[in-house]
Design a protein around this motif. Structure first.
Motif, PDB file in Angstrom:
ATOM      1  N   ALA B  33      15.787  -0.928  15.547  1.00  0.00           N
ATOM      2  CA  ALA B  33      15.604  -2.203  14.859  1.00  0.00           C
ATOM      3  C   ALA B  33      14.341  -2.154  14.004  1.00  0.00           C
ATOM      4  CB  ALA B  33      15.525  -3.327  15.883  1.00  0.00           C
ATOM      5  N   VAL B  34      13.266  -1.631  14.580  1.00  0.00           N
ATOM      6  CA  VAL B  34      12.005  -1.566  13.839  1.00  0.00           C
ATOM      7  C   VAL B  34      12.170  -0.689  12.606  1.00  0.00           C
ATOM      8  CG1 VAL B  34       9.636  -0.705  13.908  1.00  0.00           C
ATOM      9  CG2 VAL B  34      10.531  -2.014  15.830  1.00  0.00           C
ATOM     10  N   VAL B  35      12.821   0.462  12.777  1.00  0.00           N
ATOM     11  CA  VAL B  35      12.965   1.397  11.660  1.00  0.00           C
ATOM     12  C   VAL B  35      13.777   0.759  10.530  1.00  0.00           C
ATOM     13  CG1 VAL B  35      14.044   3.563  10.964  1.00  0.00           C
ATOM     14  CG2 VAL B  35      12.651   3.485  13.016  1.00  0.00           C
ATOM     15  N   ILE B  36      14.800  -0.012  10.889  1.00  0.00           N
ATOM     16  CA  ILE B  36      15.624  -0.664   9.853  1.00  0.00           C
ATOM     17  C   ILE B  36      14.859  -1.814   9.194  1.00  0.00           C
ATOM     18  CG2 ILE B  36      17.701  -2.065   9.493  1.00  0.00           C
ATOM     19  CD1 ILE B  36      18.977  -0.330  11.761  1.00  0.00           C
ATOM     20  N   ALA B  37      14.137  -2.575  10.001  1.00  0.00           N
ATOM     21  CA  ALA B  37      13.479  -3.776   9.464  1.00  0.00           C
ATOM     22  C   ALA B  37      12.198  -3.436   8.694  1.00  0.00           C
ATOM     23  CB  ALA B  37      13.161  -4.732  10.607  1.00  0.00           C
ATOM     24  N   LEU B  38      11.610  -2.294   9.021  1.00  0.00           N
ATOM     25  CA  LEU B  38      10.270  -1.978   8.509  1.00  0.00           C
ATOM     26  C   LEU B  38      10.119  -2.157   6.991  1.00  0.00           C
ATOM     27  CD1 LEU B  38       7.685  -1.283   9.908  1.00  0.00           C
ATOM     28  CD2 LEU B  38       8.197   1.133   9.636  1.00  0.00           C
ATOM     29  N   PRO B  39      11.005  -1.554   6.173  1.00  0.00           N
ATOM     30  CA  PRO B  39      10.782  -1.673   4.721  1.00  0.00           C
ATOM     31  C   PRO B  39      10.953  -3.095   4.217  1.00  0.00           C
ATOM     32  CG  PRO B  39      12.849  -0.562   5.172  1.00  0.00           C
ATOM     33  CD  PRO B  39      12.171  -0.725   6.488  1.00  0.00           C
ATOM     34  N   LEU B  40      11.634  -3.943   4.991  1.00  0.00           N
ATOM     35  CA  LEU B  40      11.807  -5.330   4.566  1.00  0.00           C
ATOM     36  C   LEU B  40      10.588  -6.162   4.911  1.00  0.00           C
ATOM     37  CD1 LEU B  40      15.423  -5.703   6.002  1.00  0.00           C
ATOM     38  CD2 LEU B  40      14.753  -5.122   3.650  1.00  0.00           C
ATOM     39  N   PRO B  43       4.674  -4.771   3.140  1.00  0.00           N
ATOM     40  CA  PRO B  43       4.578  -5.020   1.697  1.00  0.00           C
ATOM     41  C   PRO B  43       5.280  -3.993   0.810  1.00  0.00           C
ATOM     42  CG  PRO B  43       2.444  -5.283   2.749  1.00  0.00           C
ATOM     43  CD  PRO B  43       3.378  -4.811   3.799  1.00  0.00           C
ATOM     44  N   SER B  44       5.321  -2.722   1.192  1.00  0.00           N
ATOM     45  CA  SER B  44       5.960  -1.757   0.293  1.00  0.00           C
ATOM     46  C   SER B  44       6.662  -0.668   1.081  1.00  0.00           C
ATOM     47  CB  SER B  44       4.908  -1.112  -0.617  1.00  0.00           C
ATOM     48  OG  SER B  44       4.139  -0.199   0.116  1.00  0.00           O
ATOM     49  N   ALA B  45       7.648  -0.048   0.449  1.00  0.00           N
ATOM     50  CA  ALA B  45       8.371   1.024   1.120  1.00  0.00           C
ATOM     51  C   ALA B  45       7.455   2.225   1.347  1.00  0.00           C
ATOM     52  CB  ALA B  45       9.581   1.426   0.298  1.00  0.00           C
ATOM     53  N   THR B  46       6.490   2.414   0.444  1.00  0.00           N
ATOM     54  CA  THR B  46       5.538   3.513   0.614  1.00  0.00           C
ATOM     55  C   THR B  46       4.769   3.344   1.924  1.00  0.00           C
ATOM     56  OG1 THR B  46       5.311   3.560  -1.769  1.00  0.00           O
ATOM     57  CG2 THR B  46       3.661   4.744  -0.497  1.00  0.00           C
ATOM     58  N   LEU B  47       4.362   2.110   2.175  1.00  0.00           N
ATOM     59  CA  LEU B  47       3.623   1.834   3.410  1.00  0.00           C
ATOM     60  C   LEU B  47       4.521   2.091   4.620  1.00  0.00           C
ATOM     61  CD1 LEU B  47       0.799   0.769   4.126  1.00  0.00           C
ATOM     62  CD2 LEU B  47       1.842  -1.465   4.454  1.00  0.00           C
ATOM     63  N   PRO B 176      10.558   5.029  -3.669  1.00  0.00           N
ATOM     64  CA  PRO B 176       9.975   4.987  -2.313  1.00  0.00           C
ATOM     65  C   PRO B 176      11.015   4.634  -1.258  1.00  0.00           C
ATOM     66  CG  PRO B 176       8.581   3.806  -3.864  1.00  0.00           C
ATOM     67  CD  PRO B 176       9.824   4.179  -4.611  1.00  0.00           C
ATOM     68  N   LEU B 177      11.935   3.753  -1.615  1.00  0.00           N
ATOM     69  CA  LEU B 177      12.916   3.329  -0.618  1.00  0.00           C
ATOM     70  C   LEU B 177      13.847   4.483  -0.239  1.00  0.00           C
ATOM     71  CD1 LEU B 177      13.402   0.743   0.895  1.00  0.00           C
ATOM     72  CD2 LEU B 177      15.224   0.182  -0.725  1.00  0.00           C
ATOM     73  N   ALA B 178      14.244   5.293  -1.234  1.00  0.00           N
ATOM     74  CA  ALA B 178      15.096   6.451  -0.942  1.00  0.00           C
ATOM     75  C   ALA B 178      14.342   7.428  -0.043  1.00  0.00           C
ATOM     76  CB  ALA B 178      15.501   7.132  -2.240  1.00  0.00           C
ATOM     77  N   ALA B 243       3.999  17.670   6.132  1.00  0.00           N
ATOM     78  CA  ALA B 243       4.761  17.993   4.927  1.00  0.00           C
ATOM     79  C   ALA B 243       5.288  16.726   4.264  1.00  0.00           C
ATOM     80  CB  ALA B 243       5.917  18.916   5.292  1.00  0.00           C
ATOM     81  N   LEU B 244       5.826  15.808   5.074  1.00  0.00           N
ATOM     82  CA  LEU B 244       6.347  14.557   4.522  1.00  0.00           C
ATOM     83  C   LEU B 244       5.230  13.746   3.870  1.00  0.00           C
ATOM     84  CD1 LEU B 244       8.804  13.572   7.377  1.00  0.00           C
ATOM     85  CD2 LEU B 244       9.421  14.179   5.040  1.00  0.00           C
ATOM     86  N   TYR B 245       4.049  13.807   4.488  1.00  0.00           N
ATOM     87  CA  TYR B 245       2.910  13.055   3.951  1.00  0.00           C
ATOM     88  C   TYR B 245       2.529  13.595   2.572  1.00  0.00           C
ATOM     89  CZ  TYR B 245      -1.410  10.306   4.189  1.00  0.00           C
ATOM     90  OH  TYR B 245      -2.414   9.399   3.956  1.00  0.00           O
ATOM     91  N   ALA B 246       2.559  14.935   2.439  1.00  0.00           N
ATOM     92  CA  ALA B 246       2.241  15.532   1.137  1.00  0.00           C
ATOM     93  C   ALA B 246       3.286  15.127   0.099  1.00  0.00           C
ATOM     94  CB  ALA B 246       2.174  17.050   1.267  1.00  0.00           C
ATOM     95  N   MET B 247       4.565  15.085   0.507  1.00  0.00           N
ATOM     96  CA  MET B 247       5.613  14.676  -0.435  1.00  0.00           C
ATOM     97  C   MET B 247       5.451  13.212  -0.818  1.00  0.00           C
ATOM     98  SD  MET B 247       8.980  16.448   1.147  1.00  0.00           S
ATOM     99  CE  MET B 247       9.014  18.178   1.569  1.00  0.00           C
ATOM    100  N   LEU B 248       5.041  12.389   0.152  1.00  0.00           N
ATOM    101  CA  LEU B 248       4.857  10.963  -0.120  1.00  0.00           C
ATOM    102  C   LEU B 248       3.758  10.755  -1.163  1.00  0.00           C
ATOM    103  CD1 LEU B 248       5.451   7.967   0.749  1.00  0.00           C
ATOM    104  CD2 LEU B 248       3.530   8.209   2.304  1.00  0.00           C
TER     105      LEU B 248
END
Lengths: 250, 342, 286
Positions: B33-40, B43-47, B176-178, B243-248
């Motif tokens: 639930a948290v993972v799905i709700a988080l981007p909503l 404040p931002s998908a990046t966060l 960011p959302l993708a 690695a994901l952090y560097a891509m972000l």
């Protein structure tokens, strides 16, 4: 004459000039309960630590079932079939009683315990051993409680039970009744006597009545050396023992 | 030997209830639930990406600190090297997304194997000091190899390749959302994987080592193997997160491999709740969000982390997760009481 | 050419004496209290900043040399009585976390009070000149630093070896039970030792301020070096802290012009090797 299950040759543990264990040659015959007694500071616990692999010995040899285990680390000795209990209760305090026993049973699984992917169900054998042991120790009712919440006497019994879970050929028990109340001691005595039927037991013990009632062989130590060895009857009647040990107690 | 140093951990009252009253299904649903709700919600998908990336690193740290009882200052080595390896492989060899992530996890895991094998030769404070010294060494090595790592300037222009199979692009991750979608899927898999690891024979033995290492050795475990494997798994997860952090960020700063990064991951772990997977999400989420909201208003918000760290050790050993649990228990108790009264 | 090396070695000795002062406090606290203080670098930082403030307000460096360590020691004493003594019995892990929290708080509060940019502290007027030794010229302040720190080291040694307090600290490092049996208030002994150890870090901060200024990010760096020194010297060893402090100082100073990151890499590698091969330090008792 059968060959001994555990044998030490000229076993020595020295701290500088002080020899805590001094040239001990011990032979433990399979299927017996063999006790080591002696006054405080006689070197019993040091000897025990040498046998479990907790201390690296300064000289001599330890043979288990004819195999030299002198340099084997503690966990490696368990794999061969030696299991131990602790003088000062040493449990996984915050884990349940059942989990304590299950972990003890799983300890002999060697590399297979490193399996980090399959669920525990695939190692059901250890859980079965734990359940069996819970029955035997009369702890089934408390199986789900954290081990730390058991009474002192029950913790001592669990302590011994964990050693049995490894299904060892040799059980090394370090003062199993230490700190136990008078009420709990008969239970422990019965448990050890029972164990003697299936296992070979090496017992380090202070409580004379236990030692005299259940041992097949008794080794009396004094100042790091073996003073006398024999049946309970022979030891009780030995004059040297009286002066070194029983005399002191009287 | 100084006997003081070998005294086993006393008074360690990490939540026994976490072991006895686990409700993995419920917490897993809560996690989803948290993972799905988080981007909503944030404040931002990046966060949101940043939260889950750090939550992964915290999962890795938790395996060591929460489940094995090892306080490692080495996490920055794995995080930083994961970032560098993925970035360099993508820049110089043009490898795809999944190859880069795999390489990062492998690098993190291998380095952790090495660090673990060295560090566990000592226990207690000497163990901690070794991980600290090795992290400092890694930092200065990264600093010196500036041709590769960009040194103080960081490694610039890290790409964010699309999800592709056999050269055929399935998803573009530029928005960011993708990218959050990818991070979220990976996080869910890692979370479930961590759950499996903890419920395995290996995981149960880690708890035994944390509780009483001498006894674990006495019942037959070669505790060194378990600790090294825990390190390797932790390092692989942390390397992947790096690695994901560097891509972000499209950038791999030197601070990734610096001691404060280890401290940050440790603090998230402790505040979230050691020995709780959901706590990893809580810890990373709280601190990343707080940092984002407060750093503009009050740049000295890190002060609060110091206070929180002390408070958790002194009063709330289970961290936020432990706090939630005891709150839940109290409410359940109260509810039962009202039922009985009625 | 030789003069350059001599110059660097003298610089290194000065740096080394500062390292010694920080590390001896850390090692004293570890030895007696078996307590790991990750806030030690932050207290050093506080010493530097208090020096800056005193010098800015009064223009008197000497006053700060007296006041700043006292203030830092007092803060440590208060912290010990309120918080630190509650965690002596906890595993080292928890001690590290709590003191890490304290370090974060001190660092952030320092930035609130003094700003994020480092402050420089002028060299005291009396010591602005240079000393000529033949062809060789050397800044007076750096010579003073070596001499003064050496005096503190001797005083500290006398305190530990020749006084009842020192005897208690030494006995307590062996076994705290012995000291309790002597009828000493062990908690007071702990408070004083903690405050003294931290005050020494504050003193080191003051002495280093005219050289390196006060910079909020010095805290973690100094803490790292202090751990290197303590580990190489042997945790709890006074002589070890002195020898290792000087060694690290001289090595860093000699390598500073050649390869500064290399010197840091080297000292941390040395620390790792010492822990692996000689965990009680090069100079510690086994």
């Amino acid at each position: 004459m059968t060959s001994p299950l555990l044998e030490t040759r000229d076993l020595t543990l020295a701290y500088g000039a002080f020899h805590a264990v001094d040239g001990v040659g011990l032979c433990i015959q399979p299927g017996t309960i063999h006790s080591v007694i002696g006054p405080n500071g006689a070197g019993k616990t040091s000897l025990f630590h040498c046998l479990t692999g907790e201390r690296r010995i300064s000289g001599g040899q330890i043979l288990f079932d004819g195999r030299d285990i002198t340099r084997r680390p503690a966990h490696g000795r368990v794999a061969l079939g030696m299991a131990r209990s602790f003088q000062i209760t040493s449990l996984f305090q915050n884990l349940s009683v059942r989990e304590n026993l299950r972990l003890a049973a799983q300890g002999t699984a060697g590399w297979r315990a490193l399996d980090f992917w399959r669920r525990l169900d695939s190692h059901r054998r250890h859980a079965a051993t734990a359940d069996e042991m819970l029955e035997r120790l009369a702890l089934t009712a408390r199986a789900e409680l954290p081990a730390g919440t058991l009474s002192h006497g029950q913790q001592r019994i669990l302590e011994v039970g964990m050693a049995i879970c490894a299904r060892p050929r040799l059980l090394l028990l370090d003062e199993p009744t230490s700190g136990m109340g008078v009420d709990d001691i008969p239970t422990m005595t019965r448990l050890i006597a029972e164990l003697g039927r299936d296992h070979t037991v090496l017992l380090i013990e202070h409580n004379m009545s236990i030692v005299m009632s259940i041992s097949d062989t008794i080794t009396v130590m004094n100042r790091g050396q073996i003073l006398v060895e024999g049946t309970p009857q022979a030891v009780r009647e030995d004059a040297r023992v009286r002066t070194a040990y029983l005399g002191e107690a009287a | 030997m100084n006997p003081k140093l070998t005294t086993p951990a006393r008074g360690d009252s990490r939540p026994a209830n976490a072991i006895f009253r686990r409700r993995p299904a419920a917490t897993t649903l809560a996690m989803l639930a948290v993972v799905i709700a988080l981007p909503l919600v944030v404040p931002s998908a990046t966060l949101a990406c940043e939260i889950l990336i750090f939550a992964m690193a915290v999962l890795g740290c938790n395996l060591l600190l929460g489940y094995t009882g090892l306080l490692s200052f080495g996490q920055a080595i794995f995080f930083g090297s994961g970032a560098y390896v993925a970035a360099l492989a993508m820049i110089h060899w043009q490898v795809g997304l999944f190859t880069a992530l795999l390489l990062a996890a492998a690098a993190g895991g291998l380095l952790a194997l090495l660090v673990g094998a060295l560090a566990i030769r000592r226990t207690g404070i000497y163990f901690v000091m070794l991980t600290l010294a090795l992290t400092q060494m890694a930092y200065f090595i990264a600093y010196t190899l500036s041709d590769w790592t960009g040194g103080d300037n960081g490694l610039l222009d890290v790409p964010r390749p699309p999800v592709a199979i056999g050269g055929f692009t399935l998803f573009d991750l530029e928005s960011p959302l993708a990218f959050y979608g990818l991070v979220a899927v990976l996080f869910v898999f890692l979370y479930l994987g961590a759950r499996r690891v903890i419920d395995s024979a290996f995981g149960s033995t880690l708890l035994a080592i944390r509780e009483n290492e001498a006894r674990a050795a006495a019942v037959g475990y070669d505790t060194r193997h378990f600790k090294i494997l825990a390190f390797a798994l932790s390092g692989a997860v942390t390397g992947l997160a790096g690695a994901l952090y560097a891509m972000l960020l499209n950038f791999a700063p030197l601070s990734n491999i610096e001691l404060p990064m280890s401290e940050q991951i440790l603090i998230m772990t402790i505040i979230g709740g050691t020995g709780s997977l959901f706590g990893s999400l809580l810890g990373a989420g709280t601190i990343v969000i707080l940092g984002d909201l407060l750093s503009a208003l009050w740049p000295r918000w890190m002060l609060l982390l110091g206070v929180a760290l002390i408070a958790v050790v002194m009063f709330m050993r289970g961290g936020l997760w432990g706090g939630l649990e005891s709150l839940g228990r109290r409410r359940a108790g109260a509810a039962r009481k009202t039922q009985e009264d009625a | 050419m030789l003069n350059v090396y001599l110059f660097q070695i003298l610089n290194g000795l000065g740096l080394g004496m500062i390292y010694f002062l920080i590390s001896v406090g850390l090692t004293l606290i570890f030895g007696l209290l078996n307590f790991v203080n990750f806030a030690h670098g932050a207290f050093f930082l506080l010493g530097s900043y208090l020096c800056y403030t005193t010098v800015t307000l009064t223009g008197n460096f000497w006053l700060s040399l007296l006041l700043a360590p006292l203030a830092v020691g007092l803060l440590a004493w208060l912290l010990e009585r309120s918080l630190i003594r509650r965690i002596y019995h906890l595993p080292h892990t928890f001690q590290i976390l709590v003191t890490l929290g304290i370090a974060l708080i001190i660092q952030e509060v320092s930035i609130m009070l003094w700003g994020p940019v480092g402050k420089s502290v002028p060299t005291p007027e009396l010591l602005r000149g240079i000393v000529r030794l033949g062809h060789f010229a050397y800044p007076q302040y750096r010579l003073f630093l070596i001499g003064f720190a050496a005096l503190v080291a001797v005083a500290l040694w006398l305190l530990l070896e020749r006084t009842r307090f020192g005897a208690l600290v030494r006995a307590g490092s062996e076994s705290t039970e012995t000291v309790s049996l002597l009828g000493t208030n062990i908690f007071r002994l702990f408070s004083i030792t903690f405050a003294l150890g931290v005050a020494l870090a504050g003193l080191a901060g003051v002495l280093s301020a005219p050289l390196r200024g006060a910079n909020p990010f010095l805290g973690p760096e100094i803490l790292g070096v202090a751990f290197v020194v303590v580990v190489i010297g042997g945790m709890g060893s006074f002589g070890g802290a002195l020898a290792a402090g000087l060694m690290v100082g001289v090595v860093q100073s000699l390598m500073a012009s050649l390869w500064p990151q290399g010197s840091s890499l080297m000292i941390y590698a040395a620390m790792a090797v010492v822990i692996l091969l000689r965990p009680y330090g090069l100079f510690g008792r086994a």
